[in-house]
Design an enzyme around this catalytic site. Structure first.
Site, PDB file in Angstrom:
ATOM      1  N   GLN A  32      -6.930 -27.772 -36.900  1.00 43.97           N
ATOM      2  CA  GLN A  32      -8.337 -27.428 -37.096  1.00 43.97           C
ATOM      3  C   GLN A  32      -8.658 -27.413 -38.594  1.00 43.97           C
ATOM      4  O   GLN A  32      -8.735 -26.360 -39.210  1.00 43.97           O
ATOM      5  CB  GLN A  32      -8.604 -26.054 -36.466  1.00 43.97           C
ATOM      6  CG  GLN A  32     -10.043 -25.673 -36.384  1.00 43.97           C
ATOM      7  CD  GLN A  32     -10.767 -26.414 -35.283  1.00 43.97           C
ATOM      8  OE1 GLN A  32     -10.194 -26.820 -34.288  1.00 43.97           O
ATOM      9  NE2 GLN A  32     -12.051 -26.587 -35.457  1.00 43.97           N
ATOM     10  N   PHE A  33      -8.854 -28.592 -39.188  1.00 41.50           N
ATOM     11  CA  PHE A  33      -9.142 -28.657 -40.617  1.00 41.50           C
ATOM     12  C   PHE A  33     -10.442 -27.953 -40.961  1.00 41.50           C
ATOM     13  O   PHE A  33     -10.637 -27.495 -42.083  1.00 41.50           O
ATOM     14  CB  PHE A  33      -9.168 -30.112 -41.116  1.00 41.50           C
ATOM     15  CG  PHE A  33     -10.408 -30.883 -40.759  1.00 41.50           C
ATOM     16  CD1 PHE A  33     -11.486 -30.911 -41.632  1.00 41.50           C
ATOM     17  CD2 PHE A  33     -10.498 -31.570 -39.567  1.00 41.50           C
ATOM     18  CE1 PHE A  33     -12.637 -31.626 -41.314  1.00 41.50           C
ATOM     19  CE2 PHE A  33     -11.638 -32.284 -39.234  1.00 41.50           C
ATOM     20  CZ  PHE A  33     -12.708 -32.308 -40.107  1.00 41.50           C
ATOM     21  N   THR A  34     -11.345 -27.813 -39.987  1.00 38.52           N
ATOM     22  CA  THR A  34     -12.641 -27.190 -40.262  1.00 38.52           C
ATOM     23  C   THR A  34     -12.519 -25.700 -40.573  1.00 38.52           C
ATOM     24  O   THR A  34     -13.485 -25.091 -41.031  1.00 38.52           O
ATOM     25  CB  THR A  34     -13.625 -27.399 -39.099  1.00 38.52           C
ATOM     26  OG1 THR A  34     -13.082 -26.817 -37.918  1.00 38.52           O
ATOM     27  CG2 THR A  34     -13.904 -28.876 -38.878  1.00 38.52           C
TER      28      THR A  34
END
Length: 140
Positions: free
Chosen positions: A73-75
């Protein structure tokens, strides 16, 4: 490294109509990797996530053998403080993040955890039924 950990009665990840990861009565872990993360960070985060006492009766996944569904989950490193469009500058590039994500999953499994995952660099549909709801953010 940043993790959002949720207690779930069930959670799944679907890619292109196919369920690629699914658990019941465990932890959904959304994992973000940033630029300064290392293998040492991975080991520390794996220990913390597996041993955090978030389940009923102040027990951990390691105490009860609860499964984990881990999704990249880079966000989690999105920054929306300026304007209306978030930036992703704090997120590590995929070439750095993917090996550390894979190492995190391996570190959990080395501790005896049952781990399912999403697919790195794909559009995923993540579904979960949160218990509690108990959600914890762990930053390293």
């Amino acid at each position: 490294m940043r993790a959002v950990v949720q207690t779930v009665s069930r959670a799944s990840v679907t890619v292109a109509g196919e369920i690629v990861g699914e658990i019941k009565d465990g932890l959904l872990v959304l994992l973000g990797v940033t630029h300064g993360d290392t293998r040492a960070t991975v080991e520390t985060m794996a220990r913390k996530v597996y041993e955090v006492r978030l389940l009923d009766g102040e027990r951990s996944a390691s105490d009860v053998g609860a499964p984990l569904l881990v999704v990249s989950q880079f966000t989690l490193y999105g920054d929306a403080r300026k304007g209306r469009r978030p930036t992703w500058q704090a997120a590590a590039p995929a070439e750095v993040a993917e090996p550390l994500f894979t190492a995190f999953v391996a570190a959990l499994r080395a501790r005896g955890a049952t781990v399912e995952t999403g697919r790195f660099r794909t559009q995923m549909l993540v579904e979960s039924v949160n218990v509690g709801p108990n959600t914890l953010i762990i930053d390293l």
